[in-house]
Design a protein around this motif. Structure first.
Motif, PDB file in Angstrom:
ATOM      1  N   LYS A   4       0.854  -1.189   0.000  1.00  0.00           N
ATOM      2  CA  LYS A   4       0.000   0.000   0.000  1.00  0.00           C
ATOM      3  C   LYS A   4       0.892   1.242   0.000  1.00  0.00           C
ATOM      4  CE  LYS A   4      -3.738  -2.284   2.504  1.00  0.00           C
ATOM      5  NZ  LYS A   4      -4.552  -2.296   3.742  1.00  0.00           N
ATOM      6  N   GLN A   5       0.690   2.098  -0.993  1.00  0.00           N
ATOM      7  CA  GLN A   5       1.557   3.268  -1.130  1.00  0.00           C
ATOM      8  C   GLN A   5       1.519   4.161   0.103  1.00  0.00           C
ATOM      9  OE1 GLN A   5       3.664   3.655  -3.813  1.00  0.00           O
ATOM     10  NE2 GLN A   5       4.577   5.216  -2.491  1.00  0.00           N
ATOM     11  N   VAL A   6       0.354   4.281   0.717  1.00  0.00           N
ATOM     12  CA  VAL A   6       0.246   5.141   1.898  1.00  0.00           C
ATOM     13  C   VAL A   6       1.137   4.641   3.030  1.00  0.00           C
ATOM     14  CG1 VAL A   6      -1.790   3.914   2.808  1.00  0.00           C
ATOM     15  CG2 VAL A   6      -1.368   6.298   3.471  1.00  0.00           C
ATOM     16  N   ASP A   7       1.251   3.325   3.172  1.00  0.00           N
ATOM     17  CA  ASP A   7       2.121   2.757   4.207  1.00  0.00           C
ATOM     18  C   ASP A   7       3.592   2.952   3.870  1.00  0.00           C
ATOM     19  OD1 ASP A   7      -0.080   1.930   5.673  1.00  0.00           O
ATOM     20  OD2 ASP A   7      -0.108  -0.077   4.778  1.00  0.00           O
ATOM     21  N   VAL A   8       3.924   2.815   2.606  1.00  0.00           N
ATOM     22  CA  VAL A   8       5.306   3.018   2.177  1.00  0.00           C
ATOM     23  C   VAL A   8       5.707   4.483   2.386  1.00  0.00           C
ATOM     24  CG1 VAL A   8       6.886   2.969   0.201  1.00  0.00           C
ATOM     25  CG2 VAL A   8       5.256   1.094   0.558  1.00  0.00           C
ATOM     26  N   ASP A   9       4.804   5.398   2.049  1.00  0.00           N
ATOM     27  CA  ASP A   9       5.082   6.820   2.262  1.00  0.00           C
ATOM     28  C   ASP A   9       5.280   7.121   3.743  1.00  0.00           C
ATOM     29  OD1 ASP A   9       4.853   7.237  -0.459  1.00  0.00           O
ATOM     30  OD2 ASP A   9       2.778   7.948  -0.354  1.00  0.00           O
ATOM     31  N   ALA A  10       4.477   6.488   4.596  1.00  0.00           N
ATOM     32  CA  ALA A  10       4.612   6.680   6.043  1.00  0.00           C
ATOM     33  C   ALA A  10       5.966   6.156   6.528  1.00  0.00           C
ATOM     34  CB  ALA A  10       3.469   5.980   6.775  1.00  0.00           C
ATOM     35  N   LEU A  11       6.402   5.031   5.973  1.00  0.00           N
ATOM     36  CA  LEU A  11       7.723   4.484   6.330  1.00  0.00           C
ATOM     37  C   LEU A  11       8.826   5.458   5.953  1.00  0.00           C
ATOM     38  CD1 LEU A  11       9.656   2.170   7.184  1.00  0.00           C
ATOM     39  CD2 LEU A  11       9.474   1.308   4.831  1.00  0.00           C
ATOM     40  N   ALA A  12       8.744   6.008   4.744  1.00  0.00           N
ATOM     41  CA  ALA A  12       9.771   6.947   4.286  1.00  0.00           C
ATOM     42  C   ALA A  12       9.816   8.187   5.189  1.00  0.00           C
ATOM     43  CB  ALA A  12       9.512   7.345   2.834  1.00  0.00           C
ATOM     44  N   ALA A  13       8.646   8.682   5.576  1.00  0.00           N
ATOM     45  CA  ALA A  13       8.590   9.855   6.455  1.00  0.00           C
ATOM     46  C   ALA A  13       9.187   9.534   7.830  1.00  0.00           C
ATOM     47  CB  ALA A  13       7.143  10.332   6.594  1.00  0.00           C
ATOM     48  N   TYR A  14       8.885   8.364   8.333  1.00  0.00           N
ATOM     49  CA  TYR A  14       9.412   7.930   9.629  1.00  0.00           C
ATOM     50  C   TYR A  14      10.938   7.827   9.589  1.00  0.00           C
ATOM     51  CZ  TYR A  14      10.413   4.729  13.516  1.00  0.00           C
ATOM     52  OH  TYR A  14      10.938   4.142  14.636  1.00  0.00           O
ATOM     53  N   LEU A  15      11.457   7.227   8.535  1.00  0.00           N
ATOM     54  CA  LEU A  15      12.906   7.060   8.415  1.00  0.00           C
ATOM     55  C   LEU A  15      13.609   8.407   8.231  1.00  0.00           C
ATOM     56  CD1 LEU A  15      13.076   3.858   6.195  1.00  0.00           C
ATOM     57  CD2 LEU A  15      13.606   4.043   8.627  1.00  0.00           C
TER      58      LEU A  15
END
Length: 202
Positions: free
Chosen positions: A3-14
């Protein structure tokens, strides 16, 4: 990772945590052992979504962070965990072979696209690895069938063996790139040729 929204959240977290120097795409999940003709297309879609599209999503999202972390004389690394199924087809592999072949091709194309940047692209392709989930997922939760995969196989690999291979590849000098390392137990000559019982000289 599908899910792109989850991947985007991961990138923001990192990004908030600070620089990252390596990305390990550890996709997996074989669904079923049916033939190309008889297999479920939805299983293929799921395997491609996890192994191929998921790898693409995460790689695209984290490449900017990897580039930001590079300092003079250093490299960043993208490491793909694929499978021997990515280069050697076998009966009962159908959709999983297709997905892993695609992930292998994605890896090779990415290496060409990043040529000229100090970014290594490494592929680790495991053979038989005895884990709690892989065979169980492939056989739809049938524990008895899953257990037969590893029955009487001398010293199948375990997850720690692959982890050590990954760490070794990442810790090599920054100018060393391992394009592809295939890791199998000694008892496995190929995906379709597994020795069961004691290994001994002839």
């Amino acid at each position: 990772m599908t899910k792109q929204v989850d991947v985007d959240a991961l990138a923001a977290y990192l990004r908030e945590l600070g620089p990252i120097h390596a990305l390990v795409n550890n996709a997996g999940g074989a669904l079923g052992v049916a033939s190309v003709e008889d297999s479920d297309a939805d299983d293929w879609i799921r395997m491609f979504d996890v192994n191929v599209v998921g790898t693409k999503r995460v790689t695209s999202a984290l490449l900017p962070l990897l580039r930001e972390a590079i300092v003079e004389g250093d490299t960043a690394t993208i490491l793909m965990v694929t499978s021997i199924a990515a280069t050697v087809p076998y009966e009962g592999g159908s959709g999983y072979n297709a997905a892993k072949f695609a992930q292998h091709a994605l890896t090779a194309v990415l290496r060409l696209e990043l040529a000229g940047e100090p970014i290594r692209v490494i592929e680790v392709a495991p053979g038989m690895v005895k884990t709690e989930e892989f065979a169980l997922v492939r056989f739809g939760g049938d524990a008895a069938k899953a257990d037969t995969v590893y029955d009487n196989v001398p010293d199948p690999l375990v997850a720690d063996d692959i982890a050590e291979t990954i760490v070794h590849a990442l810790e090599l000098p920054p100018f060393v790139n391992i394009d592809l390392v295939t890791v199998k137990p000694v008892a496995q000559a190929a995906p379709h040729k597994m020795i069961r019982g004691e290994l001994k000289p002839r």
